[in-house]
Design a protein around this motif. Structure first.
Motif: not given
Ligand code: ADP
Length: 775
Positions: A320, A322, A356-361, A491, A507, A539-540, A543
């Protein structure tokens, strides 16, 4: 007695009652001055002036504390009762207005008769009849007026007296009563009392409606209770006991099997036993039932078995996400230790980075890799300890805190539990959520976590907590100490493009029920979205833009069967006009404008600074949303240029003869911080010397009064901004050169960096010859 006639009479201020003419009242007297007044009255003709005081609690009222209109009354009877108190029976005679008074051993008043001349004729008769009628209606609705009273009213001949007599029985509030007493005009007074009668009748009707409803509801519950009792007795005679105890019995049986400590069990059994003696309709019973519903819904014995296979975990993380190489590596290390020790580690993982840098995901991916459930709880804005720990059960409508609620939602005792935005928590008078959270996280005590509502020990030791924050500095220090920090960087445009092409697009396509055959977004379009429609570290927004395109495409496909190709030049059709334009490079090198680089929460941005100089008297003006720190550095910049005046070829007198205006365009975003120091100083130097600033260079650095250039933060984001704007030369503090490593190669290799330690060097480079930028 005549209207306007004056009398000198002892005065008695009344508390909480209003006396009307033609009525007999009794009241008690204790105040010394009032007792004296009564003595005086009995010496003379037993007449006294009774007037109501505005605030009944006042012991010695002054003129402004007493209403103006009262009654002259005849004291009929005085009776001494216990404690020096005296009961007085008095008959109101006529209205009188207070003119003045003296106070020696009692109040002595001069009053003026203010009885109005009689109101007669048919009009008066009509008013009287109408009043009696309305009063009768009130009597019917309220059941508060006897037939005798009505009969007595019909015998009253004087309209004034009728109005007063009805008012005494009808009006309850003191100000309203006084209002009627003060209404000297009889017609007007009759009208007022009629209005009161109508209003009171309406209120009485509503009251009776309410009481009927309450009664029928009560009757209904009583009936149900009675029927249940009957069913119970029938069932018991048939030998089919299905009684209220059965609920309690069910609970008791459940508690017996619960995997909790003996004393906890005992406590719960006692509570369940209490239920047996409760009326099923009582609120207490329902509170209890609700409580046990919670207990039974909690997953006391459910644990998922950790299945940590590092190779598979790696795959799950990669599937999931990159990039994020370092982050993934740290997570895999962490998981390896979990596998070796057989338990989750003591320290809490904390992901720090912009939104939006993917902390949650990535946290979700960890749960997936371990085969655990995942729950997320946002701590943003939580300031109340009770949100974490719940309210006590006695509190009406109370429920457990959010930790326990989320465990219920997870359905297992060992989920991955994401504590989102741990840096946004606040504390105030309602208790400190940090302290409660520390208890949640501390493996020494979280086996026996106490939620106020549950009121029993709850074992949180199996939970794997992961926290996230935007800013490490805002995490409460006590929590910070318990964390293992993993930073997620913002990023680069290239990384964003890759994330979109590899993950976000597929997605979103799937989410919208589409595929690549129906909608294709070209890489050039993705790049255009990144630069023209988003301004973010993560990347919010990107997206969201892709989701917007998907929605529009889905509609077009459903309506017309169109397949869609989104390119750079038809993007406007799907997303409207671009929202962001990067700072255009000035076409020509200009005097007085230098381009700085700033860091904001949404990432880096270019920050042009404009300076203009006019003939004047040494005034300085600063405009364009500057914070205090930035204003300070503007002043420092001017002083610095003054001390370098000679070498810059500037008249040393400029601070007396020129006005300087420093402006930051694009003022909508407030900016602050010292890192624009060298930019401002260079723009000032350029404006005063008339030398042009190179157009192909951007800069960042704090500067001291003596011209030393100091280190700054956020270099990575700032260089991205320069790169995005097509500025490939960057002046930066020499001390920041170590940070260049953080910048991805693809960007670093395109830029040319000028490390400086002194403002002199900034001038040399910034006001020097333009070079062809590196490629
Ligand atoms: P945060 O929790 O840091 O605010 P999220 O985890 O909500 O950010 O990420 C926002 C969106 O961007 C999600 O849909 C997530 O899957 C996607 N995303 C962020 N970083 C990446 C990555 N490196 N590769 C793929 N998807 C990413």
């Amino acid at each position: 007695m005549m209207q306007g006639e004056k009398f000198a009479l002892p005065m008695l201020p009344l508390r909480g009652i209003v006396v009307f003419p033609s009525t007999i009242t009794n009241f008690e007297v204790v105040r010394e001055t009032s007792l004296k007044a009564l003595d005086k009255v009995m010496e003379k003709d037993a007449r006294i002036f009774l007037v109501t005081q505005k605030n009944p609690r006042m012991e010695s009222p002054e003129r402004e504390d007493i209403f103006s209109v009262g009654v002259i009354a005849k004291v009929r009877h005085i009776l001494k009762i216990s404690g020096g108190m005296v009961r007085v029976l008095a008959e109101g005679l006529q209205r009188a207005r207070l003119i003045e008074y003296t106070l020696e051993d009692c109040y002595m008043a001069t009053v003026e008769d203010c009885t109005q001349s009689a109101f007669k004729g048919e009009k008066a008769a009509a008013y009287m009849r109408s009043l009696i009628e309305k009063y009768e209606e009130f009597g019917l609705a309220s059941n508060r007026v006897s037939q005798e009273a009505l009969l007595a009213l019909s015998e009253i001949k004087s309209p004034s007296r009728l109005a007063d007599t009805v008012a005494v029985g009808l009006v309850k509030e003191i100000p309203e009563k006084q209002g009627i007493l003060e209404t000297l005009d009889i017609e007007e007074r009759l009208q007022k009392v009629i209005n009161h009668a109508v209003r009171e009748k309406n209120i009485a009707m509503i009251e009776s409606e309410i009481s009927k409803k309450t009664k029928s509801r009560l009757e209904q519950t009583q009936k149900e209770h009675y029927l249940r009792e009957q069913i119970r007795s029938i069932q018991s005679s048939l030998g089919e006991e299905e009684n209220p105890e059965s609920e309690a019995d069910k609970i008791k049986a459940y508690v017996k099997t619960m995997p909790v400590a003996e004393d906890t069990k005992e406590k719960l059994q006692k509570e369940a036993a209490r239920m047996e003696h409760m009326n099923m309709q009582s609120p207490d019973y329902n509170v209890m039932l609700n409580y046990f519903e919670w207990i039974m819904a909690l997953p006391f014995r459910k644990y998922t078995v950790d299945d940590i296979d590092i190779a598979r975990a790696k795959k799950a993380l990669n599937r999931h996400h990159y990039g994020m190489t370092k982050v993934k590596e740290r997570i895999l290390e962490y998981l390896s230790i979990c596998k070796l020790t057989g338990k989750v580690q003591g320290n809490i993982l904390c992901f720090i980075g912009p939104p939006g840098v993917g902390k949650t995901s990535i946290a979700k991916a960890i749960a997936e890799a371990m085969g655990r459930k995942f729950v997320r709880m946002s701590l943003g804005g939580v300031r109340d300890e009770a949100e974490i720990r719940g309210h006590r059960r006695t509190y009406v409508g109370s429920i457990p805190g959010r930790i326990i609620s989320n465990i219920r939602r997870a359905g297992t005792m060992n989920p991955v539990f994401l504590l989102d935005e741990i840096d946004k928590m606040a504390s105030d008078f309602r208790g400190d959520p940090t302290a409660a959270l520390l208890e949640v996280l501390d493996e020494e005590v979280n086996q026996t976590f106490q939620d106020h509502y549950l009121d029993i020990d709850f074992d949180l030791s199996g939970v794997m907590f992961i926290a996230t924050a935007n800013n490490a500095d805002d995490i409460p220090p006590a929590l910070y100490d318990r964390m293992e920090i993993i930073e997620l960087d913002s990023y680069t445009p290239y990384e964003k493009e890759q994330i979109a092409l590899r993950h976000l697009i597929s997605k979103q396509l799937e989410k919208h029920g589409m595929n690549k055959e129906i909608l294709h977004i070209q890489p050039s379009a993705v790049r255009a979205i990144i630069s023209g429609y988003t301004r973010e570290s993560g990347v919010r927004e990107l997206e969201r833009c892709i989701a917007d395109i998907c929605r529009k495409a889905a509609k077009a496909y459903v309506e017309k069967g169109d397949r869609i190709l989104v390119k750079k030049n038809n993007l406007v059709k799907y997303l409207g006009n671009p929202r962001y334009m990067d700072t255009k490079l000035p076409k020509e090198a200009a005097v007085g404008t230098a381009i700085g680089l700033a860091w904001t929460r949404a990432g880096g941005t270019t920050l042009p600074i404009e300076v203009s100089v006019m003939e004047g008297s040494g005034e300085t003006e600063l405009t364009g949303q500057m914070g205090d720190v930035m204003k300070e550095s503007a002043k420092t910049a001017i002083s610095l240029v003054r001390s370098h005046a000679e070498s810059l070829g500037i008249s040393a007198e400029f601070h007396k003869k020129k006005d300087i205006h420093i402006h930051i365009p694009e003022g909508a975003v407030p900016k602050d911080g010292p890192s624009a120091g060298i930019t401002m100083a260079l723009a000032v130097a350029s404006a005063l010397s008339g030398r042009k600033v190179r157009r192909d260079i951007a800069m960042t650095g704090e500067v001291t009064l003596s011209g030393h250039v100091l280190m700054i933060g956020g270099l990575r984001e700032k260089t991205f901004a320069a790169y995005r704007a097509g500025i490939y030369n960057v002046i930066l503090p020499k001390d920041n050169m170590v940070d260049l490593e953080e910048i991805p190669k693809e960007i670093r290799s395109k830029l040319h960096f000028f490390p400086v330690t002194e403002f002199r060097e900034v001038v040399e480079i910034g006001l020097g010859q333009e070079k062809q930028h590196a490629d």
